[in-house]
Design a protein around this motif. Sequence first.
Motif, mmCIF file in Angstrom:
data_model
loop_
_atom_site.group_PDB
_atom_site.id
_atom_site.type_symbol
_atom_site.label_atom_id
_atom_site.label_comp_id
_atom_site.label_asym_id
_atom_site.label_seq_id
_atom_site.Cartn_x
_atom_site.Cartn_y
_atom_site.Cartn_z
ATOM 1 N N VAL A 80 0.844 -1.207 0.000
ATOM 2 C CA VAL A 80 0.000 0.000 0.000
ATOM 3 C C VAL A 80 0.878 1.255 0.000
ATOM 4 C CG1 VAL A 80 -2.006 -1.105 1.071
ATOM 5 C CG2 VAL A 80 -0.226 -0.094 2.522
ATOM 6 N N ILE A 81 2.016 1.163 -0.646
ATOM 7 C CA ILE A 81 2.982 2.266 -0.649
ATOM 8 C C ILE A 81 2.381 3.584 -1.150
ATOM 9 C CG2 ILE A 81 5.108 3.072 -1.774
ATOM 10 C CD1 ILE A 81 6.197 0.200 -1.374
ATOM 11 N N PRO A 82 1.592 3.605 -2.234
ATOM 12 C CA PRO A 82 1.004 4.882 -2.653
ATOM 13 C C PRO A 82 0.060 5.492 -1.622
ATOM 14 C CG PRO A 82 0.949 3.310 -4.454
ATOM 15 C CD PRO A 82 1.325 2.538 -3.222
ATOM 16 N N LEU A 83 -0.505 4.658 -0.755
ATOM 17 C CA LEU A 83 -1.387 5.161 0.296
ATOM 18 C C LEU A 83 -0.596 5.657 1.494
ATOM 19 C CD1 LEU A 83 -4.150 2.380 0.244
ATOM 20 C CD2 LEU A 83 -3.988 4.460 -1.127
ATOM 21 N N LYS A 84 0.563 5.093 1.725
ATOM 22 C CA LYS A 84 1.421 5.511 2.845
ATOM 23 C C LYS A 84 2.108 6.845 2.569
ATOM 24 C CE LYS A 84 4.134 2.599 4.968
ATOM 25 N NZ LYS A 84 5.178 1.565 5.201
#
Length: 337
Positions: A80-84
């Motif tokens: 979920v890197i783009p959300l982090k």
Amino acid sequence: MDKKIYVYDPTIADEMSRVRGVGRYLKLLRSSFKNELVFTNKIDEIPKESYLINPFFNFFTSPLLSKKVFAKQIAVIHDVIPLKYRSHFPVGIKGYFKYLKNKKALANYDLVITDSETSKDDVIKYLKIDEQTIKVVYPSLTNNFLKKNPRKPNFVDEKSIYLLYVGDATWNKNLVNLAKAIKSTGLTAVFVGKVFQSFERLKHPWQKELRSFFEIVKGDKNFIFPGFVSDNELLWLYKNAVCNVLVSFDEGFGFSYLESSSQKTPSVLSDIPVFREIAQDNAVFTICEDITDIAKKIDNFFKDRALRDTMGEESYERSRFFSQSAFKKNFLSAVNS
């Protein structure tokens, strides 16, 4: 298995997705489950009493499923890197509304599979999903990949001495700091990936880091960009590299560590939780924000053959933990849980 299990496969209709992360994961599924899973891109033709696996749950495209349709719906969320790190992965108004739709749609899935315990923690934190509905299944390399015969690419010769980077070029890959570190050593670096083929047309906001990277390395002959290479050529590059380098700010797993380790090539990794989980102590770790330390850790492999050989053997032993047979067993167990 009591129910027939289908996998949504966009690569059937989208040729470009075969060389992206979703393509690699689907290759692993196809190689592991030749008879157990059915691959299709025609959702409407799947019987409602079946299980459906979405192998690449994407928050920024239209939802694959907006409601409960099948007996069991399984989402694979690799990270979920783009959300982090939203400031580094802007999505605009349309992307944000798609994210909201997908987050709502995720409630209709019975199970989430992810690539590491680190990613599982992130999924729980950022998506507020019940821990009991999340299973960790470590990916692996395919046996077919490992059985391929290494073949030397045309852009190197037998005596080439180089470090290797294989992967994408988004912000989390930390390419700007890596480029600065490599330039300070004067060493040769090969960057493999279709994303490195063109210095132009880099207008997407997620390519900001890549644009900065290219500005740093432009005209430097120590940086080699072959673009996409075949599996046979990739194996040769791994096998003959002094070291593999992956100094990311964050990752969901870290495939290049596994690939390089399978060829007894050691890695310089950033000291982040997911790499400690995957590599344990079988890599050289560096501080991803410290350019001097990155350069030093890379240079040590070029200067110390004993260190290179020892760490290569140790990483190879660690890579055997991530076997395809283990992936197959754990994936089926998760799906049928």
